[in-house]
Design a protein around this motif. Structure first.
Motif, PDB file in Angstrom:
ATOM      1  N   LEU A   1       0.835  -1.205   0.000  1.00 25.05           N
ATOM      2  CA  LEU A   1       0.000   0.000   0.000  1.00 25.05           C
ATOM      3  C   LEU A   1       0.873   1.260   0.000  1.00 25.05           C
ATOM      4  CD1 LEU A   1      -2.796  -1.034   2.524  1.00 25.05           C
ATOM      5  CD2 LEU A   1      -3.090  -0.578   0.082  1.00 25.05           C
ATOM      6  N   GLU A   2       1.926   1.247   0.801  1.00 28.41           N
ATOM      7  CA  GLU A   2       2.852   2.387   0.852  1.00 28.41           C
ATOM      8  C   GLU A   2       3.541   2.582  -0.492  1.00 28.41           C
ATOM      9  OE1 GLU A   2       6.665   3.962   3.511  1.00 28.41           O
ATOM     10  OE2 GLU A   2       5.655   2.074   3.995  1.00 28.41           O
ATOM     11  N   MET A   3       3.926   1.472  -1.128  1.00 28.72           N
ATOM     12  CA  MET A   3       4.586   1.540  -2.431  1.00 28.72           C
ATOM     13  C   MET A   3       3.664   2.163  -3.465  1.00 28.72           C
ATOM     14  SD  MET A   3       5.850  -1.636  -4.807  1.00 28.72           S
ATOM     15  CE  MET A   3       4.137  -2.135  -5.048  1.00 28.72           C
ATOM     16  N   LEU A   4       2.392   1.765  -3.470  1.00 28.30           N
ATOM     17  CA  LEU A   4       1.438   2.322  -4.421  1.00 28.30           C
ATOM     18  C   LEU A   4       1.236   3.811  -4.191  1.00 28.30           C
ATOM     19  CD1 LEU A   4      -1.297  -0.488  -4.507  1.00 28.30           C
ATOM     20  CD2 LEU A   4       0.383   0.046  -6.285  1.00 28.30           C
ATOM     21  N   ALA A   5       1.127   4.204  -2.926  1.00 37.06           N
ATOM     22  CA  ALA A   5       0.912   5.621  -2.612  1.00 37.06           C
ATOM     23  C   ALA A   5       2.095   6.469  -3.060  1.00 37.06           C
ATOM     24  CB  ALA A   5       0.670   5.782  -1.111  1.00 37.06           C
ATOM     25  N   GLU A   6       3.309   5.976  -2.881  1.00 38.00           N
ATOM     26  CA  GLU A   6       4.489   6.749  -3.239  1.00 38.00           C
ATOM     27  C   GLU A   6       4.649   6.898  -4.746  1.00 38.00           C
ATOM     28  OE1 GLU A   6       7.751   4.824  -1.390  1.00 38.00           O
ATOM     29  OE2 GLU A   6       7.387   5.700   0.588  1.00 38.00           O
ATOM     30  N   ASN A   7       4.075   5.986  -5.506  1.00 37.36           N
ATOM     31  CA  ASN A   7       4.236   6.032  -6.958  1.00 37.36           C
ATOM     32  C   ASN A   7       3.107   6.769  -7.665  1.00 37.36           C
ATOM     33  OD1 ASN A   7       6.610   4.208  -8.264  1.00 37.36           O
ATOM     34  ND2 ASN A   7       6.075   3.481  -6.221  1.00 37.36           N
ATOM     35  N   VAL A   8       2.153   7.255  -6.923  1.00 34.10           N
ATOM     36  CA  VAL A   8       1.126   8.091  -7.528  1.00 34.10           C
ATOM     37  C   VAL A   8       1.729   9.434  -7.896  1.00 34.10           C
ATOM     38  CG1 VAL A   8      -1.038   9.329  -7.120  1.00 34.10           C
ATOM     39  CG2 VAL A   8      -0.783   6.969  -6.330  1.00 34.10           C
ATOM     40  N   GLY A   9       1.519   9.864  -9.123  1.00 39.43           N
ATOM     41  CA  GLY A   9       2.072  11.140  -9.571  1.00 39.43           C
ATOM     42  C   GLY A   9       3.522  11.047  -9.982  1.00 39.43           C
ATOM     43  N   GLY A  10       3.972   9.849 -10.365  1.00 41.69           N
ATOM     44  CA  GLY A  10       5.346   9.705 -10.849  1.00 41.69           C
ATOM     45  C   GLY A  10       6.374   9.600  -9.764  1.00 41.69           C
ATOM     46  N   GLY A  11       5.991   9.010  -8.621  1.00 44.83           N
ATOM     47  CA  GLY A  11       6.939   8.832  -7.536  1.00 44.83           C
ATOM     48  C   GLY A  11       8.117   7.988  -7.955  1.00 44.83           C
ATOM     49  N   ASP A  12       9.247   8.190  -7.289  1.00 40.52           N
ATOM     50  CA  ASP A  12      10.492   7.505  -7.628  1.00 40.52           C
ATOM     51  C   ASP A  12      10.942   6.676  -6.436  1.00 40.52           C
ATOM     52  OD1 ASP A  12      12.896   6.619  -8.516  1.00 40.52           O
ATOM     53  OD2 ASP A  12      13.822   8.605  -8.720  1.00 40.52           O
ATOM     54  N   ARG A  13      10.946   5.346  -6.609  1.00 40.24           N
ATOM     55  CA  ARG A  13      11.334   4.464  -5.508  1.00 40.24           C
ATOM     56  C   ARG A  13      12.800   4.601  -5.153  1.00 40.24           C
ATOM     57  NH1 ARG A  13       9.751  -1.503  -6.779  1.00 40.24           N
ATOM     58  NH2 ARG A  13      10.420  -1.743  -4.622  1.00 40.24           N
ATOM     59  N   SER A  14      13.611   5.134  -6.006  1.00 40.58           N
ATOM     60  CA  SER A  14      15.055   5.225  -5.738  1.00 40.58           C
ATOM     61  C   SER A  14      15.460   6.577  -5.161  1.00 40.58           C
ATOM     62  CB  SER A  14      15.840   4.978  -7.033  1.00 40.58           C
ATOM     63  OG  SER A  14      15.572   6.002  -7.974  1.00 40.58           O
ATOM     64  N   ARG A  15      14.487   7.378  -4.738  1.00 33.52           N
ATOM     65  CA  ARG A  15      14.811   8.739  -4.329  1.00 33.52           C
ATOM     66  C   ARG A  15      15.722   8.788  -3.105  1.00 33.52           C
ATOM     67  NH1 ARG A  15      10.302   7.048  -2.271  1.00 33.52           N
ATOM     68  NH2 ARG A  15       9.586   7.606  -0.205  1.00 33.52           N
ATOM     69  N   GLY A  16      15.718   7.724  -2.294  1.00 37.31           N
ATOM     70  CA  GLY A  16      16.516   7.744  -1.072  1.00 37.31           C
ATOM     71  C   GLY A  16      17.967   7.369  -1.270  1.00 37.31           C
ATOM     72  N   VAL A  17      18.385   7.050  -2.495  1.00 35.67           N
ATOM     73  CA  VAL A  17      19.753   6.565  -2.688  1.00 35.67           C
ATOM     74  C   VAL A  17      20.481   7.345  -3.778  1.00 35.67           C
ATOM     75  CG1 VAL A  17      19.264   4.265  -1.857  1.00 35.67           C
ATOM     76  CG2 VAL A  17      18.846   4.780  -4.244  1.00 35.67           C
ATOM     77  N   ARG A  18      20.132   8.605  -3.967  1.00 30.19           N
ATOM     78  CA  ARG A  18      20.757   9.384  -5.037  1.00 30.19           C
ATOM     79  C   ARG A  18      22.154   9.835  -4.672  1.00 30.19           C
ATOM     80  NH1 ARG A  18      15.835  13.045  -7.631  1.00 30.19           N
ATOM     81  NH2 ARG A  18      14.593  11.291  -8.356  1.00 30.19           N
ATOM     82  N   GLU A  19      22.447   9.970  -3.386  1.00 29.79           N
ATOM     83  CA  GLU A  19      23.771  10.395  -2.966  1.00 29.79           C
ATOM     84  C   GLU A  19      24.480   9.230  -2.299  1.00 29.79           C
ATOM     85  OE1 GLU A  19      23.572  13.819  -0.535  1.00 29.79           O
ATOM     86  OE2 GLU A  19      22.668  15.107  -2.067  1.00 29.79           O
ATOM     87  N   ALA A  20      25.761   9.074  -2.622  1.00 27.79           N
ATOM     88  CA  ALA A  20      26.541   7.995  -2.045  1.00 27.79           C
ATOM     89  C   ALA A  20      26.744   8.225  -0.545  1.00 27.79           C
ATOM     90  CB  ALA A  20      27.886   7.890  -2.748  1.00 27.79           C
ATOM     91  N   ILE A  21      26.618   7.171   0.219  1.00 25.74           N
ATOM     92  CA  ILE A  21      26.813   7.231   1.668  1.00 25.74           C
ATOM     93  C   ILE A  21      28.258   6.914   2.021  1.00 25.74           C
ATOM     94  CG2 ILE A  21      26.106   6.172   3.855  1.00 25.74           C
ATOM     95  CD1 ILE A  21      23.372   5.655   2.429  1.00 25.74           C
ATOM     96  N   LEU A  22      28.879   6.059   1.216  1.00 30.27           N
ATOM     97  CA  LEU A  22      30.260   5.666   1.418  1.00 30.27           C
ATOM     98  C   LEU A  22      31.078   5.977   0.172  1.00 30.27           C
ATOM     99  CD1 LEU A  22      29.677   2.138   2.984  1.00 30.27           C
ATOM    100  CD2 LEU A  22      30.679   4.066   4.199  1.00 30.27           C
ATOM    101  N   THR A  23      32.376   6.006   0.327  1.00 34.49           N
ATOM    102  CA  THR A  23      33.294   6.015  -0.809  1.00 34.49           C
ATOM    103  C   THR A  23      33.978   4.649  -0.847  1.00 34.49           C
ATOM    104  OG1 THR A  23      35.184   6.805   0.484  1.00 34.49           O
ATOM    105  CG2 THR A  23      33.708   8.473  -0.486  1.00 34.49           C
ATOM    106  N   PRO A  24      34.580   4.266  -1.966  1.00 32.56           N
ATOM    107  CA  PRO A  24      35.305   2.992  -1.976  1.00 32.56           C
ATOM    108  C   PRO A  24      36.367   2.906  -0.884  1.00 32.56           C
ATOM    109  CG  PRO A  24      34.984   3.770  -4.219  1.00 32.56           C
ATOM    110  CD  PRO A  24      34.505   4.872  -3.313  1.00 32.56           C
ATOM    111  N   GLN A  25      37.010   4.030  -0.579  1.00 26.13           N
ATOM    112  CA  GLN A  25      38.050   4.023   0.445  1.00 26.13           C
ATOM    113  C   GLN A  25      37.458   3.805   1.840  1.00 26.13           C
ATOM    114  OE1 GLN A  25      37.744   6.434  -1.977  1.00 26.13           O
ATOM    115  NE2 GLN A  25      39.347   5.478  -3.253  1.00 26.13           N
TER     116      GLN A  25
END
Length: 325
Positions: A197-221
């Motif tokens: 249900l949450e997934m459906l609600a977030e995708n109404v109006g062109g929601g993006d499931r990947s919005r929480g991972v656009r910036e890297a949290i770690l570097t390879p180092q």
């Protein structure tokens, strides 16, 4: 359950897990935002990454395997590459090839997708065995040999492979030797009602499931530093003996024809160390060993049984758990 003696001395001499806690919390938040209602799967995915292993995701299409893989790749930073495996994919499409440059009159090497920090091999079992084997050396040694020349990959090279069940149309089963290069195999499974249900609600109006991972949290180092710290998580002798006894039990079990290899045993210990670190401890307990047994063993045990879970649970129940001294 575990021996707790000398715990304070180990903490005093080592790096506190709190140093890495913000990065781990960020990974959890990003992956849980991507894969709704699958907190335990997310924990095991992070454990696989911290254990310097490779990850195999097996399930039916459409359950979020590729989305999870892309989210993890984005979170750890570095170079990302994706290979969509098909029956006509060639080994050189994965590793790269040598070409003659007419201007310089010299042969030049063109790097393939394996020359990345994170490689997503999507639907790996749709590729032919010859192409699957192109990943074998890369996964095992973090290098590839082409035209008698060896090329090193990055130290943070990490394969996330997805596959459909082996009885799916057009699938080629992975050989045991390559399966043993994966640290674990996970099944995502269907989400619960509230998560859908949450997934459906977030995708109404062109929601993006990947919005929480656009910036890297770690570097390879920083990832390599975290992995080195996880490798130093203490394993008491009684826990090591427990692991060895469990490995022996897999080799003597009546339903198992291919038991745990020494390489698989080392992998099991590394994943248990990662699990302990994610629990905020700098020492491994038998509970850590048991909690990662299913994903670690089901990718490398083979035999005449219907349920890997039941067989592995039976092996765990057959071996005495060490007690605190």
């Amino acid at each position: 359950m575990d021996i707790l003696a000398a715990q304070n001395e180990r903490r005093a001499g080592g790096v506190s897990p709190c140093k890495f806690q913000p990065a781990i919390d960020g990974l959890r938040e990003s992956l849980n935002a991507t894969l709704k209602g699958k907190g335990e799967v997310v924990e095991l995915v992070i454990a696989c990454l911290l254990a310097q292993g490779h990850l195999l995701l097996e399930d039916l299409p459409g359950l979020g395997k590729t989305t999870l893989a892309k989210a993890l790749a984005g979170a750890v930073g570095g170079r990302f590459a994706r290979v969509q495996c098909t029956p006509d994919l060639l080994p050189t499409d994965v590793t790269g090839f040598t070409i003659f440059n007419q201007k310089t009159r010299e042969f030049e090497f063109v790097e393939g997708p394996v020359f990345s920090d994170v490689l997503l091999a999507d639907e790996i079992n749709r590729a032919t065995p010859r192409t699957q084997s192109a990943l074998f050396e890369a996964m095992a040694e973090r290098q590839v040999t082409i035209d008698k020349a060896t090329h090193r990959l990055t130290d943070s090279f990490f394969v996330i492979a997805t596959q459909n069940p082996v009885d799916s149309h057009g699938a080629y089963p992975l050989p045991e030797a390559q399966l043993d290069r994966f640290a674990m195999k996970l099944t995502v499974g269907y989400p619960d009602r509230d998560s859908e249900l949450e997934m459906l609600a977030e995708n109404v109006g062109g929601g993006d499931r990947s919005r929480g991972v656009r910036e890297a949290i770690l570097t390879p180092q920083s990832l390599q530093e975290l992995q080195r710290h996880v490798a130093s998580v203490h394993v008491e002798e009684n826990v090591r003996r427990y692991l060895v006894d469990l490995a022996a039990a897999t080799r003597s079990h009546r339903d198992v024809t291919l038991g745990l290899s020494p390489r698989g045993l080392l992998t099991w210990q590394r994943v248990a160390q990662a699990r302990a670190h994610l629990r905020g401890r700098d020492f491994v307990t038998p509970d850590d060993v048991q909690e990662v047994a299913l994903p670690v063993l089901q990718v490398r045990l083979s035999g005449d049984y219907d349920s890997p879970r039941a067989t592995i649970e039976g092996i765990l129940s057959d071996v005495d758990v060490p007690v605190a001294k």
